[in-house]
Design a protein around this motif. Sequence first.
Motif, PDB file in Angstrom:
ATOM      1  N   GLU A 176       0.833  -1.210   0.000  1.00 17.22           N
ATOM      2  CA  GLU A 176       0.000   0.000   0.000  1.00 17.22           C
ATOM      3  C   GLU A 176       0.869   1.261   0.000  1.00 17.22           C
ATOM      4  OE1 GLU A 176      -2.550  -0.726   3.353  1.00 17.22           O
ATOM      5  OE2 GLU A 176      -3.965  -1.914   2.156  1.00 17.22           O
ATOM      6  N   ALA A 177       1.972   1.231   0.756  1.00 15.74           N
ATOM      7  CA  ALA A 177       2.886   2.385   0.784  1.00 15.74           C
ATOM      8  C   ALA A 177       3.534   2.590  -0.586  1.00 15.74           C
ATOM      9  CB  ALA A 177       3.960   2.181   1.851  1.00 15.74           C
ATOM     10  N   ALA A 178       3.891   1.489  -1.234  1.00 10.25           N
ATOM     11  CA  ALA A 178       4.501   1.571  -2.565  1.00 10.25           C
ATOM     12  C   ALA A 178       3.499   2.106  -3.585  1.00 10.25           C
ATOM     13  CB  ALA A 178       5.017   0.199  -2.994  1.00 10.25           C
ATOM     14  N   LEU A 179       2.252   1.656  -3.486  1.00 11.65           N
ATOM     15  CA  LEU A 179       1.206   2.150  -4.392  1.00 11.65           C
ATOM     16  C   LEU A 179       1.003   3.653  -4.215  1.00 11.65           C
ATOM     17  CD1 LEU A 179      -1.408  -0.749  -4.144  1.00 11.65           C
ATOM     18  CD2 LEU A 179      -0.226  -0.001  -6.224  1.00 11.65           C
ATOM     19  N   THR A 180       0.938   4.086  -2.959  1.00 13.39           N
ATOM     20  CA  THR A 180       0.766   5.521  -2.669  1.00 13.39           C
ATOM     21  C   THR A 180       1.930   6.324  -3.248  1.00 13.39           C
ATOM     22  OG1 THR A 180      -0.445   5.013  -0.643  1.00 13.39           O
ATOM     23  CG2 THR A 180       0.515   7.220  -0.811  1.00 13.39           C
ATOM     24  N   HIS A 181       3.134   5.818  -3.059  1.00 15.65           N
ATOM     25  CA  HIS A 181       4.339   6.482  -3.569  1.00 15.65           C
ATOM     26  C   HIS A 181       4.274   6.627  -5.094  1.00 15.65           C
ATOM     27  CE1 HIS A 181       8.672   7.364  -3.941  1.00 15.65           C
ATOM     28  NE2 HIS A 181       8.668   6.504  -4.943  1.00 15.65           N
ATOM     29  N   LEU A 182       3.910   5.562  -5.779  1.00 13.85           N
ATOM     30  CA  LEU A 182       3.883   5.579  -7.245  1.00 13.85           C
ATOM     31  C   LEU A 182       2.721   6.408  -7.794  1.00 13.85           C
ATOM     32  CD1 LEU A 182       4.880   1.853  -7.847  1.00 13.85           C
ATOM     33  CD2 LEU A 182       6.298   3.868  -8.275  1.00 13.85           C
ATOM     34  N   VAL A 183       1.624   6.461  -7.049  1.00 10.66           N
ATOM     35  CA  VAL A 183       0.499   7.317  -7.450  1.00 10.66           C
ATOM     36  C   VAL A 183       0.879   8.785  -7.246  1.00 10.66           C
ATOM     37  CG1 VAL A 183      -1.855   8.037  -6.839  1.00 10.66           C
ATOM     38  CG2 VAL A 183      -1.321   5.600  -7.102  1.00 10.66           C
ATOM     39  N   ASP A 184       1.520   9.089  -6.109  1.00 13.65           N
ATOM     40  CA  ASP A 184       1.954  10.467  -5.827  1.00 13.65           C
ATOM     41  C   ASP A 184       2.913  10.987  -6.899  1.00 13.65           C
ATOM     42  OD1 ASP A 184       0.422  10.516  -3.556  1.00 13.65           O
ATOM     43  OD2 ASP A 184       2.104  10.195  -2.168  1.00 13.65           O
ATOM     44  N   ARG A 185       3.707  10.086  -7.431  1.00  9.97           N
ATOM     45  CA  ARG A 185       4.675  10.478  -8.463  1.00  9.97           C
ATOM     46  C   ARG A 185       4.100  10.336  -9.869  1.00  9.97           C
ATOM     47  NH1 ARG A 185       6.568  10.016  -4.064  1.00  9.97           N
ATOM     48  NH2 ARG A 185       8.535  10.848  -3.298  1.00  9.97           N
ATOM     49  N   ARG A 186       2.828  10.042  -9.942  1.00 10.16           N
ATOM     50  CA  ARG A 186       2.079   9.956 -11.202  1.00 10.16           C
ATOM     51  C   ARG A 186       2.596   8.878 -12.148  1.00 10.16           C
ATOM     52  NH1 ARG A 186       1.053  16.396 -12.179  1.00 10.16           N
ATOM     53  NH2 ARG A 186      -0.174  16.676 -10.312  1.00 10.16           N
ATOM     54  N   VAL A 187       3.214   7.857 -11.552  1.00  7.06           N
ATOM     55  CA  VAL A 187       3.615   6.695 -12.350  1.00  7.06           C
ATOM     56  C   VAL A 187       2.382   5.820 -12.548  1.00  7.06           C
ATOM     57  CG1 VAL A 187       5.100   4.649 -12.429  1.00  7.06           C
ATOM     58  CG2 VAL A 187       5.962   6.785 -11.438  1.00  7.06           C
ATOM     59  N   LEU A 188       1.573   5.735 -11.489  1.00  5.40           N
ATOM     60  CA  LEU A 188       0.298   5.016 -11.535  1.00  5.40           C
ATOM     61  C   LEU A 188      -0.827   6.005 -11.277  1.00  5.40           C
ATOM     62  CD1 LEU A 188       1.148   1.869  -9.338  1.00  5.40           C
ATOM     63  CD2 LEU A 188       1.274   2.062 -11.826  1.00  5.40           C
ATOM     64  N   GLU A 189      -2.021   5.649 -11.746  1.00  5.84           N
ATOM     65  CA  GLU A 189      -3.184   6.474 -11.425  1.00  5.84           C
ATOM     66  C   GLU A 189      -4.272   5.599 -10.815  1.00  5.84           C
ATOM     67  OE1 GLU A 189      -3.982   8.350 -15.152  1.00  5.84           O
ATOM     68  OE2 GLU A 189      -5.027   6.620 -15.980  1.00  5.84           O
ATOM     69  N   LEU A 190      -5.002   6.193  -9.875  1.00  9.41           N
ATOM     70  CA  LEU A 190      -6.064   5.462  -9.193  1.00  9.41           C
ATOM     71  C   LEU A 190      -7.251   5.253 -10.121  1.00  9.41           C
ATOM     72  CD1 LEU A 190      -6.021   7.225  -5.706  1.00  9.41           C
ATOM     73  CD2 LEU A 190      -5.303   4.882  -6.204  1.00  9.41           C
ATOM     74  N   THR A 191      -7.889   4.104  -9.960  1.00  8.56           N
ATOM     75  CA  THR A 191      -9.143   3.820 -10.663  1.00  8.56           C
ATOM     76  C   THR A 191     -10.192   3.507  -9.601  1.00  8.56           C
ATOM     77  OG1 THR A 191      -8.711   1.447 -10.812  1.00  8.56           O
ATOM     78  CG2 THR A 191      -7.840   2.831 -12.596  1.00  8.56           C
ATOM     79  N   SER A 192     -11.388   3.175 -10.015  1.00 12.82           N
ATOM     80  CA  SER A 192     -12.458   2.905  -9.045  1.00 12.82           C
ATOM     81  C   SER A 192     -12.158   1.692  -8.167  1.00 12.82           C
ATOM     82  CB  SER A 192     -13.796   2.700  -9.774  1.00 12.82           C
ATOM     83  OG  SER A 192     -13.660   1.645 -10.721  1.00 12.82           O
ATOM     84  N   SER A 193     -11.376   0.733  -8.693  1.00 12.05           N
ATOM     85  CA  SER A 193     -11.116  -0.468  -7.890  1.00 12.05           C
ATOM     86  C   SER A 193      -9.637  -0.794  -7.703  1.00 12.05           C
ATOM     87  CB  SER A 193     -11.811  -1.677  -8.529  1.00 12.05           C
ATOM     88  OG  SER A 193     -11.366  -1.842  -9.859  1.00 12.05           O
ATOM     89  N   GLY A 194      -8.765   0.074  -8.192  1.00 12.87           N
ATOM     90  CA  GLY A 194      -7.340  -0.214  -8.048  1.00 12.87           C
ATOM     91  C   GLY A 194      -6.476   0.838  -8.709  1.00 12.87           C
ATOM     92  N   VAL A 195      -5.533   0.376  -9.529  1.00 14.39           N
ATOM     93  CA  VAL A 195      -4.620   1.310 -10.211  1.00 14.39           C
ATOM     94  C   VAL A 195      -4.359   0.842 -11.638  1.00 14.39           C
ATOM     95  CG1 VAL A 195      -3.398   2.035  -8.109  1.00 14.39           C
ATOM     96  CG2 VAL A 195      -2.551   0.075  -9.415  1.00 14.39           C
ATOM     97  N   ARG A 196      -3.824   1.747 -12.426  1.00 17.31           N
ATOM     98  CA  ARG A 196      -3.321   1.404 -13.757  1.00 17.31           C
ATOM     99  C   ARG A 196      -2.152   2.332 -14.054  1.00 17.31           C
ATOM    100  NH1 ARG A 196      -8.605   3.609 -16.832  1.00 17.31           N
ATOM    101  NH2 ARG A 196      -8.232   5.837 -16.518  1.00 17.31           N
ATOM    102  N   LEU A 197      -1.381   1.960 -15.060  1.00 17.22           N
ATOM    103  CA  LEU A 197      -0.266   2.810 -15.470  1.00 17.22           C
ATOM    104  C   LEU A 197      -0.805   4.144 -15.955  1.00 17.22           C
ATOM    105  CD1 LEU A 197       1.984   0.307 -17.451  1.00 17.22           C
ATOM    106  CD2 LEU A 197       2.604   1.464 -15.331  1.00 17.22           C
ATOM    107  N   THR A 198      -0.144   5.222 -15.585  1.00 21.88           N
ATOM    108  CA  THR A 198      -0.573   6.550 -16.019  1.00 21.88           C
ATOM    109  C   THR A 198      -0.436   6.658 -17.531  1.00 21.88           C
ATOM    110  OG1 THR A 198       0.111   7.518 -13.917  1.00 21.88           O
ATOM    111  CG2 THR A 198      -0.124   9.027 -15.777  1.00 21.88           C
ATOM    112  N   GLN A 199      -1.480   7.133 -18.152  1.00 21.36           N
ATOM    113  CA  GLN A 199      -1.475   7.297 -19.608  1.00 21.36           C
ATOM    114  C   GLN A 199      -0.645   8.520 -19.969  1.00 21.36           C
ATOM    115  OE1 GLN A 199      -3.210   5.078 -21.735  1.00 21.36           O
ATOM    116  NE2 GLN A 199      -3.421   3.960 -19.822  1.00 21.36           N
ATOM    117  N   VAL A 200       0.288   8.353 -20.883  1.00 22.18           N
ATOM    118  CA  VAL A 200       1.107   9.478 -21.344  1.00 22.18           C
ATOM    119  C   VAL A 200       0.465  10.045 -22.594  1.00 22.18           C
ATOM    120  CG1 VAL A 200       3.374  10.203 -22.138  1.00 22.18           C
ATOM    121  CG2 VAL A 200       3.178   8.404 -20.413  1.00 22.18           C
ATOM    122  N   ALA A 201       0.180  11.356 -22.560  1.00 20.10           N
ATOM    123  CA  ALA A 201      -0.503  11.992 -23.702  1.00 20.10           C
ATOM    124  C   ALA A 201       0.429  12.097 -24.898  1.00 20.10           C
ATOM    125  CB  ALA A 201      -0.982  13.368 -23.294  1.00 20.10           C
TER     126      ALA A 201
END
Length: 201
Positions: A176-201
């Motif tokens: 959970e700490a690793a997920l929070t870290h990676l979401v904070d750094r926008r490597v991952l993004e939160l979804t309704s039930s978990g995470v996915r890789l951040t989409q690069v425009a």
Amino acid sequence: RSATRVSDVYRMYGHDLDYVDADSPEGRELLDDGKCVLVAPKGSKFKRENLDTALASGWAVMMRNRGRAFPLSDHADFRELLSFIRRCRPKRVLTFHGGKMTKGFAEYVRKRLGIDAGPLTSREETIHGPVTRGELRMKVCYEQLLRTVRIPGFEYTSPWLVKEMARRGFTRSETEAALTHLVDRRVLELTSSGVRLTQVA
């Protein structure tokens, strides 16, 4: 050949070294005549009966009675190292490969130059100091998590990730700490039930 390659680099930068490659026809002729100095890497098994051998090394000063040796080193000495450190003005100096002087040199730098210094240990080090075991473990956790969440656009549920990371030896809180870290750094993004890789425009 390695000596030739190094010499070629010197020539490329304007140092006119007069040398002949030992493998060239001219080089072989000089070797046969024995009228040359052959520069070979340490530990080279290159031997010819018509040539005398000698060692060129900084260690030669300690080898007075062990055959021919010239005290010639490509390493900086004590004063040169201090001069280099003064010019660089680093935040931290890590010392190694100096035997007993590894610790002593670090102490000297700390006391005389006022720069944080210490011997390099088996621990991972940064300019801010040694990395703790917990920090190192979390770094591995981030890496493992990113290997797991690797398909772009795919949604990974939190319970599945916790279970998958547990198989790799990580606790729920670490995951959970690793997920929070990676979401904070926008490597991952939160979804309704978990995470996915951040989409690069």
